[in-house]
Write a protein that holds these residues in place. Structure first.
Motif, PDB file in Angstrom:
ATOM      1  N   ASP A 250      -7.570 -12.910  27.096  1.00  0.00           N
ATOM      2  CA  ASP A 250      -6.688 -12.240  26.361  1.00  0.00           C
ATOM      3  C   ASP A 250      -6.963 -12.286  24.819  1.00  0.00           C
ATOM      4  O   ASP A 250      -7.418 -13.385  24.422  1.00  0.00           O
ATOM      5  N   ALA A 251      -7.107 -11.092  24.513  1.00  0.00           N
ATOM      6  CA  ALA A 251      -7.639 -10.910  23.053  1.00  0.00           C
ATOM      7  C   ALA A 251      -6.779 -11.686  21.909  1.00  0.00           C
ATOM      8  O   ALA A 251      -7.433 -12.328  21.144  1.00  0.00           O
TER       9      ALA A 251
ATOM     10  N   ASP B   2      -0.762  -2.887  13.961  1.00  0.00           N
ATOM     11  CA  ASP B   2      -1.652  -2.392  14.814  1.00  0.00           C
ATOM     12  C   ASP B   2      -3.197  -2.456  14.669  1.00  0.00           C
ATOM     13  O   ASP B   2      -3.897  -2.512  15.306  1.00  0.00           O
ATOM     14  N   GLU B   3      -3.563  -2.219  13.249  1.00  0.00           N
ATOM     15  CA  GLU B   3      -4.686  -2.404  12.812  1.00  0.00           C
ATOM     16  C   GLU B   3      -5.467  -3.539  13.042  1.00  0.00           C
ATOM     17  O   GLU B   3      -6.390  -3.806  13.709  1.00  0.00           O
TER      18      GLU B   3
ATOM     19  N   ARG C 294      -4.357  -5.749  15.777  1.00  0.00           N
ATOM     20  CA  ARG C 294      -4.360  -5.936  16.984  1.00  0.00           C
ATOM     21  C   ARG C 294      -5.649  -5.230  17.694  1.00  0.00           C
ATOM     22  O   ARG C 294      -6.314  -5.751  18.368  1.00  0.00           O
ATOM     23  N   ASP C 295      -5.685  -4.136  16.847  1.00  0.00           N
ATOM     24  CA  ASP C 295      -7.202  -3.385  17.446  1.00  0.00           C
ATOM     25  C   ASP C 295      -8.189  -4.239  16.935  1.00  0.00           C
ATOM     26  O   ASP C 295      -9.441  -4.255  17.758  1.00  0.00           O
TER      27      ASP C 295
ATOM     28  N   ASN D  20      -8.559  -6.773  19.414  1.00  0.00           N
ATOM     29  CA  ASN D  20      -9.201  -6.350  20.917  1.00  0.00           C
ATOM     30  C   ASN D  20     -10.663  -5.878  20.777  1.00  0.00           C
ATOM     31  O   ASN D  20     -11.421  -6.350  21.465  1.00  0.00           O
ATOM     32  N   ALA D  21     -10.824  -5.534  19.627  1.00  0.00           N
ATOM     33  CA  ALA D  21     -12.394  -4.861  19.462  1.00  0.00           C
ATOM     34  C   ALA D  21     -13.325  -6.300  19.420  1.00  0.00           C
ATOM     35  O   ALA D  21     -14.228  -6.387  20.299  1.00  0.00           O
TER      36      ALA D  21
ATOM     37  N   TRP E  37     -12.640  -9.447  20.787  1.00  0.00           N
ATOM     38  CA  TRP E  37     -12.788  -9.844  21.896  1.00  0.00           C
ATOM     39  C   TRP E  37     -13.525  -9.163  23.067  1.00  0.00           C
ATOM     40  O   TRP E  37     -14.310  -9.767  23.794  1.00  0.00           O
ATOM     41  N   GLN E  38     -13.289  -7.761  22.975  1.00  0.00           N
ATOM     42  CA  GLN E  38     -14.520  -6.978  23.872  1.00  0.00           C
ATOM     43  C   GLN E  38     -15.865  -7.175  23.762  1.00  0.00           C
ATOM     44  O   GLN E  38     -16.750  -7.525  24.427  1.00  0.00           O
ATOM     45  N   GLU E  39     -15.990  -7.380  22.169  1.00  0.00           N
ATOM     46  CA  GLU E  39     -17.470  -7.613  21.861  1.00  0.00           C
ATOM     47  C   GLU E  39     -17.760  -8.997  22.513  1.00  0.00           C
ATOM     48  O   GLU E  39     -19.019  -9.168  22.929  1.00  0.00           O
TER      49      GLU E  39
END
Lengths: 356, 300
Positions: free
Chosen positions: A172-173, A336-337, A339-340, A343-344, A346-348
């Protein structure tokens, strides 16, 4: 993540009232209020509603949502339909800002005297200087440690070679980045140095065995001895130990836990504000909480008196110590920025872990 | 199915007065195309629009339009690595399915099993009748360290080290092959069934060895089935996210899981939509490449 936690509470409940959307009909009930909540999340326990109706003459019916976005949408599109709504504290400011909920009148909630001050007055509950949500239940993300291992005192243990190949993280990010922020001494909700977070999360790779997404997956893998140290939900660890008999206990490192807090609020358009407050008062009542926690299973109550009422050997009570309320950081609303960016990152990190 | 207006119109003879042919054609096509329109093109069109947005169009947020979502492979260079893993997994899955599926189809079609071959065909179809999630989870019990596989190996060789390989890319391929093998068996079975026995017999009587028959007759003549099966498998496997997530553990990062994360965890629909369309473009390119073979196969 939140959904699955609720789903677990619901599963444990067993007797959840899928069928009682309309509730027990009472010809004598003078007033009727509608509560908007996740299904099977405390407010719709049948015995509780019967006791509440018997005591106050207020009948309670329910409507449910399946996501927080749906909850906001329902509030916005059905004015006058709801008297009480469950809102995660991170969403309070948003709902208040959109004019969907009204300030809580604590004078009408006598049991509020027992609320832990940090939770009752938490920034998350405030909007423009007023409190819009009544703190209800809370929980933590911390470390689940296998019995017999040395308890780590810091999140740094996740990267300690002593735990090589025996670590699991929660996929979870927000939790992962929050963990990295706490481990690097930053504000979990607004880490300024994401590079430091990234470096910390990268340093976990040699230890990482798996990422988990559901409590069920966590239980199976832990039972199969796949890992010894894991980011875990406080309530999940209690359930795994109590219901699954797994040799695990919950540890809050010195950096503090990643906490979440749910509140009850009254919509701006609520038809019966007094009855709504009476219901909220009942929801933080120690008597109600005692039965909910001991017979069904519940998260920790924000009401200190309610927690005190639990027997000393109750695991929920032992894990959710009052002192942790002071050290934990509570998940707040993220722009939002940010959170994004979380997410970015954590995906990386997940791609980085996969390249092992 | 390809009956044109000229042949369908006479069937609809209403009260002796003939309807114009286009009415019948429209009436016949409307249900299917109306459904396609609603079920496929509308959501797909919406997703295509989303893929150019700056934020998920739910809530009160102001939405702008941008091409940024399509630049993810440049803003997030690790995505190349993710794509590379994804295609490696897809190629390995397709290849293994092609080899084992072709051999199984060959045995089924040419072994002279008679009526019992239908029993074997149904056995091949069995995986389709069980829930995919159940199949995948049962694999986790088998191939994890200390799982059933280890138990069997250690029963035979008590000293053997663990052979469990859960949370690895081979585990993902294993789960995907299990799920998609039936497509290959069925397409190859149909293709091989159409090969005239006389051709094989002629080759045999002229002294061809089995590998010559396989390489010069059976594989070339069954190629449409092999290729159709490969496309049917490759396309969904490239976008698979359940198998990588459950069997791959930390190794299970693929384009499919990144897309899923964008929609669920990240609540970043534009990102997920843009990735989906890039993947769709690759898939369409594959279809275009093999379209000739597919068309021929459809006529079999």
């Amino acid at each position: 993540m939140r959904l699955s936690r609720r789903a677990m509470v619901q599963l444990m409940g067993g007797t959840v009232l899928a069928t009682t959307l309309l509730g027990p009909r009472r010809a004598l009930a003078a007033t009727k209020i509608t509560v908007l909540n996740w299904q099977g999340y405390g407010t719709d326990e049948k015995w509780a509603l019967e006791a509440f109706t018997a005591a106050t003459g207020i009948e309670v019916v329910h409507d449910y949502f399946n996501s927080e976005a749906e909850m906001i949408t329902k509030l916005a599109t059905n004015p006058g339909a709801y008297d009480v709504v469950l809102i995660n504290s991170a969403r309070i400011a948003q709902a208040a800002g959109q004019g969907l909920i009204q300030p809580v009148d604590f004078a009408k909630i006598p049991n509020a005297t027992g609320l832990a001050p940090k939770l009752k007055d938490h920034d998350n509950m405030q909007y423009e200087g007023e409190t819009f949500g009544c703190a209800w239940v809370w929980g933590m993300n911390g470390l689940g440690v296998r019995d017999g291992k040395t308890d780590p005192d810091s999140y740094a243990a996740l990267a300690d070679p002593a735990w090589a190949g025996k670590v699991a993280l929660f996929d979870d990010a927000v939790t992962a980045v929050g963990l990295g922020a706490l481990a690097t001494g930053q504000d979990m909700n607004d880490p300024k140095d994401l590079e430091a977070v990234k470096t910390f999360l990268q340093s976990v790779r040699p230890n990482l065995h798996n990422l988990w997404t559901s409590e069920d997956q966590w239980n199976k893998a832990f039972a199969a001895n796949e890992f010894d140290l894991s980011v875990a939900w406080s309530g999940g660890v209690v359930r795994s130990f109590r219901n699954g008999g797994l040799p695990v206990h919950f540890v809050v490192p010195k950096e503090g836990a990643i906490g979440w807090l749910d509140g009850l609020a009254v919509p701006t358009t609520a038809p019966d504000v007094d009855a709504a407050h009476a219901f909220i008062n009942y929801m933080i009542d120690p008597e109600f909480y005692f039965r909910w926690a001991t017979e069904v299973g519940a998260p920790a109550s924000a009401n200190v008196d309610a927690m005190a009422k639990l027997p000393e050997d109750d695991l929920m009570k032992q894990v959710h110590k009052a002192e942790y309320i002071d050290t934990m950081s509570i998940m707040s609303a993220l722009p939002d920025e940010r959170r994004d960016a979380f997410n970015a990152l954590w995906q990386e990190m997940k791609a980085y872990y996969a390249a092992k | 199915m390809s009956a044109g207006p000229a042949t369908t119109a006479p069937a609809l003879n209403m009260g002796g007065r003939r309807l114009p042919p286009w009415v019948a054609t429209t009436a016949l096509l409307l249900p299917a195309y109306g459904w396609l329109m609603i079920a496929i093109f509308l959501p797909l069109g919406a997703m295509f629009l989303f893929s150019f947005m700056t934020a998920t169009p739910i809530g009160t947020k102001e939405i702008g339009y941008t091409f940024d979502q399509y630049k993810i492979f440049f803003t997030q260079p690790y995505m190349w690595q993710v794509a590379s893993w994804t295609f490696q997994i897809a190629f390995a899955t397709t290849l293994i399915c092609a080899v084992t599926g072709f051999l199984a189809a060959l045995a089924l079609a040419r072994s002279g099993l008679g009526r019992s071959q239908w029993v074997f065909l149904i056995l091949i179809l069995l995986p389709f009748w069980t829930n995919g999630l159940v199949r995948i989870f049962s694999w986790t019990m088998v191939i994890r360290e200390g799982g059933f596989l280890d138990a069997v190996v250690q029963f035979i060789l008590p000293e053997a080290a663990s052979v469990g390989f859960l949370y690895s890319r081979p585990a993902i391929v294993l789960g995907l092959v299990h799920g998609y093998l039936p497509y290959m068996v069925l397409t190859c079975y149909i293709a091989i069934s159409t090969i005239d026995d006389a051709i094989v017999e002629a080759a045999e009587s002229l002294g061809a060895r089995w590998w010559t028959i396989l390489g010069r007759i059976l594989i070339p003549m069954a190629a449409p089935g092999l290729i159709a099966g490969s496309v049917l498998i490759f396309v969904p496997v490239v976008g698979a996210f359940m198998e990588p997530r459950i069997l791959g553990g930390p190794q299970g990062v693929t384009l499919g899981t990144v897309i899923e994360d964008s929609f669920t965890q990240g609540f970043n629909w534009p990102q997920g939509a843009a990735l989906s369309f890039m993947l769709l473009a690759v898939v369409l390119a594959i279809f275009a490449t093999f379209s000739g073979v597919l068309r021929r196969n459809a006529e079999l």
